[in-house]
Design a protein around this motif. Structure first.
Motif, PDB file in Angstrom:
ATOM      1  N   MET A  20       0.829  -1.211   0.000  1.00 49.85           N
ATOM      2  CA  MET A  20       0.000   0.000   0.000  1.00 49.85           C
ATOM      3  C   MET A  20       0.857   1.252   0.000  1.00 49.85           C
ATOM      4  SD  MET A  20      -3.469  -0.190   2.246  1.00 49.85           S
ATOM      5  CE  MET A  20      -2.580  -0.223   3.795  1.00 49.85           C
ATOM      6  N   LYS A  21       1.931   1.224   0.775  1.00 51.53           N
ATOM      7  CA  LYS A  21       2.781   2.407   0.885  1.00 51.53           C
ATOM      8  C   LYS A  21       3.515   2.703  -0.415  1.00 51.53           C
ATOM      9  CE  LYS A  21       3.382   1.938   5.873  1.00 51.53           C
ATOM     10  NZ  LYS A  21       4.317   1.678   6.994  1.00 51.53           N
ATOM     11  N   SER A  22       3.636   1.708  -1.282  1.00 48.62           N
ATOM     12  CA  SER A  22       4.276   1.944  -2.579  1.00 48.62           C
ATOM     13  C   SER A  22       3.277   2.343  -3.650  1.00 48.62           C
ATOM     14  CB  SER A  22       5.031   0.683  -3.031  1.00 48.62           C
ATOM     15  OG  SER A  22       4.123  -0.372  -3.285  1.00 48.62           O
ATOM     16  N   SER A  23       2.001   2.387  -3.281  1.00 44.97           N
ATOM     17  CA  SER A  23       0.949   2.805  -4.213  1.00 44.97           C
ATOM     18  C   SER A  23       0.314   4.083  -3.684  1.00 44.97           C
ATOM     19  CB  SER A  23      -0.111   1.714  -4.353  1.00 44.97           C
ATOM     20  OG  SER A  23      -1.197   2.177  -5.130  1.00 44.97           O
ATOM     21  N   PRO A  24       0.681   5.256  -4.215  1.00 42.40           N
ATOM     22  CA  PRO A  24       0.180   6.527  -3.684  1.00 42.40           C
ATOM     23  C   PRO A  24      -1.342   6.605  -3.600  1.00 42.40           C
ATOM     24  CG  PRO A  24       1.959   6.924  -5.243  1.00 42.40           C
ATOM     25  CD  PRO A  24       1.627   5.455  -5.331  1.00 42.40           C
ATOM     26  N   LYS A  25      -2.050   6.097  -4.612  1.00 39.29           N
ATOM     27  CA  LYS A  25      -3.506   6.197  -4.613  1.00 39.29           C
ATOM     28  C   LYS A  25      -4.131   5.352  -3.502  1.00 39.29           C
ATOM     29  CE  LYS A  25      -4.497   7.384  -9.449  1.00 39.29           C
ATOM     30  NZ  LYS A  25      -5.228   6.961 -10.666  1.00 39.29           N
ATOM     31  N   ILE A  26      -3.638   4.136  -3.341  1.00 37.54           N
ATOM     32  CA  ILE A  26      -4.195   3.263  -2.303  1.00 37.54           C
ATOM     33  C   ILE A  26      -3.836   3.795  -0.922  1.00 37.54           C
ATOM     34  CG2 ILE A  26      -4.148   0.933  -1.338  1.00 37.54           C
ATOM     35  CD1 ILE A  26      -3.637  -0.118  -4.148  1.00 37.54           C
ATOM     36  N   TRP A  27      -2.595   4.252  -0.757  1.00 34.85           N
ATOM     37  CA  TRP A  27      -2.189   4.788   0.547  1.00 34.85           C
ATOM     38  C   TRP A  27      -2.987   6.046   0.885  1.00 34.85           C
ATOM     39  CZ3 TRP A  27      -0.357   3.101   4.771  1.00 34.85           C
ATOM     40  CH2 TRP A  27       0.132   3.985   5.755  1.00 34.85           C
ATOM     41  N   ALA A  28      -3.248   6.894  -0.103  1.00 34.98           N
ATOM     42  CA  ALA A  28      -4.036   8.111   0.137  1.00 34.98           C
ATOM     43  C   ALA A  28      -5.460   7.751   0.549  1.00 34.98           C
ATOM     44  CB  ALA A  28      -4.048   8.987  -1.117  1.00 34.98           C
ATOM     45  N   ALA A  29      -6.032   6.727  -0.092  1.00 37.19           N
ATOM     46  CA  ALA A  29      -7.383   6.299   0.253  1.00 37.19           C
ATOM     47  C   ALA A  29      -7.420   5.724   1.667  1.00 37.19           C
ATOM     48  CB  ALA A  29      -7.881   5.262  -0.751  1.00 37.19           C
ATOM     49  N   TYR A  30      -6.408   4.937   2.029  1.00 33.27           N
ATOM     50  CA  TYR A  30      -6.335   4.362   3.376  1.00 33.27           C
ATOM     51  C   TYR A  30      -6.165   5.460   4.418  1.00 33.27           C
ATOM     52  CZ  TYR A  30      -4.698   1.373   7.217  1.00 33.27           C
ATOM     53  OH  TYR A  30      -4.554   0.742   8.430  1.00 33.27           O
ATOM     54  N   HIS A  31      -5.331   6.436   4.102  1.00 34.34           N
ATOM     55  CA  HIS A  31      -5.098   7.540   5.034  1.00 34.34           C
ATOM     56  C   HIS A  31      -6.385   8.342   5.251  1.00 34.34           C
ATOM     57  CE1 HIS A  31      -3.540  11.341   6.645  1.00 34.34           C
ATOM     58  NE2 HIS A  31      -2.478  10.651   7.030  1.00 34.34           N
ATOM     59  N   ALA A  32      -7.107   8.626   4.158  1.00 33.87           N
ATOM     60  CA  ALA A  32      -8.309   9.461   4.251  1.00 33.87           C
ATOM     61  C   ALA A  32      -9.453   8.756   4.969  1.00 33.87           C
ATOM     62  CB  ALA A  32      -8.754   9.887   2.850  1.00 33.87           C
ATOM     63  N   THR A  33      -9.604   7.462   4.755  1.00 35.25           N
ATOM     64  CA  THR A  33     -10.766   6.761   5.293  1.00 35.25           C
ATOM     65  C   THR A  33     -10.495   5.997   6.588  1.00 35.25           C
ATOM     66  OG1 THR A  33     -10.316   4.820   3.910  1.00 35.25           O
ATOM     67  CG2 THR A  33     -11.779   6.493   3.010  1.00 35.25           C
ATOM     68  N   VAL A  34      -9.219   5.770   6.923  1.00 33.31           N
ATOM     69  CA  VAL A  34      -8.897   5.014   8.135  1.00 33.31           C
ATOM     70  C   VAL A  34      -8.048   5.834   9.109  1.00 33.31           C
ATOM     71  CG1 VAL A  34      -7.807   2.938   9.065  1.00 33.31           C
ATOM     72  CG2 VAL A  34      -9.034   2.822   6.883  1.00 33.31           C
ATOM     73  N   ILE A  35      -6.900   6.289   8.660  1.00 40.22           N
ATOM     74  CA  ILE A  35      -5.964   6.955   9.566  1.00 40.22           C
ATOM     75  C   ILE A  35      -6.498   8.303  10.046  1.00 40.22           C
ATOM     76  CG2 ILE A  35      -3.653   7.960   9.763  1.00 40.22           C
ATOM     77  CD1 ILE A  35      -2.642   5.820   7.883  1.00 40.22           C
ATOM     78  N   GLU A  36      -6.977   9.121   9.118  1.00 40.63           N
ATOM     79  CA  GLU A  36      -7.427  10.461   9.502  1.00 40.63           C
ATOM     80  C   GLU A  36      -8.628  10.430  10.449  1.00 40.63           C
ATOM     81  OE1 GLU A  36      -7.133  14.308  10.127  1.00 40.63           O
ATOM     82  OE2 GLU A  36      -5.666  13.074   9.049  1.00 40.63           O
ATOM     83  N   PRO A  37      -9.647   9.597  10.220  1.00 36.21           N
ATOM     84  CA  PRO A  37     -10.728   9.522  11.214  1.00 36.21           C
ATOM     85  C   PRO A  37     -10.251   9.085  12.590  1.00 36.21           C
ATOM     86  CG  PRO A  37     -11.456   8.589   9.130  1.00 36.21           C
ATOM     87  CD  PRO A  37      -9.984   8.841   8.996  1.00 36.21           C
ATOM     88  N   ARG A  38      -9.279   8.175  12.630  1.00 35.57           N
ATOM     89  CA  ARG A  38      -8.726   7.756  13.923  1.00 35.57           C
ATOM     90  C   ARG A  38      -8.034   8.930  14.606  1.00 35.57           C
ATOM     91  NH1 ARG A  38      -6.001   2.067  11.852  1.00 35.57           N
ATOM     92  NH2 ARG A  38      -7.885   0.778  12.002  1.00 35.57           N
ATOM     93  N   ARG A  39      -7.301   9.706  13.818  1.00 35.30           N
ATOM     94  CA  ARG A  39      -6.593  10.848  14.399  1.00 35.30           C
ATOM     95  C   ARG A  39      -7.582  11.892  14.918  1.00 35.30           C
ATOM     96  NH1 ARG A  39      -1.462  12.542  14.499  1.00 35.30           N
ATOM     97  NH2 ARG A  39      -1.048  14.760  14.732  1.00 35.30           N
ATOM     98  N   ARG A  40      -8.652  12.135  14.178  1.00 32.27           N
ATOM     99  CA  ARG A  40      -9.666  13.095  14.644  1.00 32.27           C
ATOM    100  C   ARG A  40     -10.297  12.630  15.950  1.00 32.27           C
ATOM    101  NH1 ARG A  40     -11.168  13.371   9.052  1.00 32.27           N
ATOM    102  NH2 ARG A  40     -12.946  11.987   9.455  1.00 32.27           N
ATOM    103  N   ARG A  41     -10.485  11.337  16.065  1.00 30.28           N
ATOM    104  CA  ARG A  41     -11.047  10.791  17.300  1.00 30.28           C
ATOM    105  C   ARG A  41     -10.098  11.012  18.468  1.00 30.28           C
ATOM    106  NH1 ARG A  41     -12.586   4.380  18.076  1.00 30.28           N
ATOM    107  NH2 ARG A  41     -14.449   4.650  19.374  1.00 30.28           N
TER     108      ARG A  41
END
Length: 210
Positions: free
Chosen positions: A122-143
């Motif tokens: 995933m980290k070598s695929s910018p599009k997939i990593w961006a999607a994972y960051h937006a839908t998983v990592i960022e909501p966790r960080r906001r929480r």
């Protein structure tokens, strides 16, 4: 076309629509997992190939996911431990629950060859990593940030330190241990130890007596 796609079109009635949808979605996700376990790289997993292997039409996939990136994010989320229900008893307890999820995710990533490889790809695929960051990592960080804001509002945390930096102080050590140092221990009780140690330095400082 396999019986999976046929059963989707033959069954009728709104009462069965949602369960039928869940069956199809689960079958598609399991198909992607199977292909990954067989060693097929993410880059070679097209929607067409996934649909053909799962025995559904491409439209069936696109009705549920906007594209390959969104589908892969759901595959990873299925493999990871779910986000925790926060106890809500105190700021400390909520922070411990969040760090404990990170600890368990680290243990699972180490024990699962599939999850480890998918994260690396995933980290070598910018599009997939961006999607994972937006839908998983960022909501966790906001929480996490919201919990700390409540702590500041209740007087449990200092207000003279940037809240984003404060969040990194709590989460950073566990992330380093869980994701970057594969040789480091992740023992039970580590979440409580980290939260208590950081809280000692972030509680409001009492004014010295005049």
């Amino acid at each position: 076309m396999s019986s999976l796609a046929g059963s989707e079109s033959k069954q009728e009635g709104p009462a069965r629509g949602r369960p039928r949808s869940e069956v199809v979605e689960r079958a598609i996700v399991e198909c992607v997992v199977k292909l990954l376990e067989e060693g097929v790289p993410l880059a070679e997993l097209s929607i067409e190939r996934i649909a053909r292997t799962a025995g559904v039409g491409k439209a069936t996939i696109y009705r549920r996911w906007s594209g390959k990136e969104a589908l892969f994010v759901d595959v990873v989320r299925t493999a990871e431990p779910p986000d925790p229900e926060l106890p809500g008893t105190s700021m400390r307890d909520d922070l411990v629950a969040l760090l404990e999820q990170l600890r368990r995710r680290g243990l699972m990533t180490r024990s699962s060859v599939l999850l480890h490889n998918v994260h690396a790809q995933m980290k070598s695929s910018p599009k997939i990593w961006a999607a994972y960051h937006a839908t998983v990592i960022e909501p966790r960080r906001r929480r996490q940030i919201e919990i700390l804001r409540r702590g500041q509002a209740s007087g449990e945390l200092r207000t003279d330190i940037d809240i984003e930096l404060m969040n990194d102080m709590f989460v950073g050590p566990m992330l380093v241990r869980a994701m970057m140092r594969q040789d480091a221990d992740l023992p039970e009780g580590m979440s409580e130890q980290l939260v208590d140690a950081v809280l000692d330095g972030l509680r409001p400082v009492s004014s010295p007596p005049a």
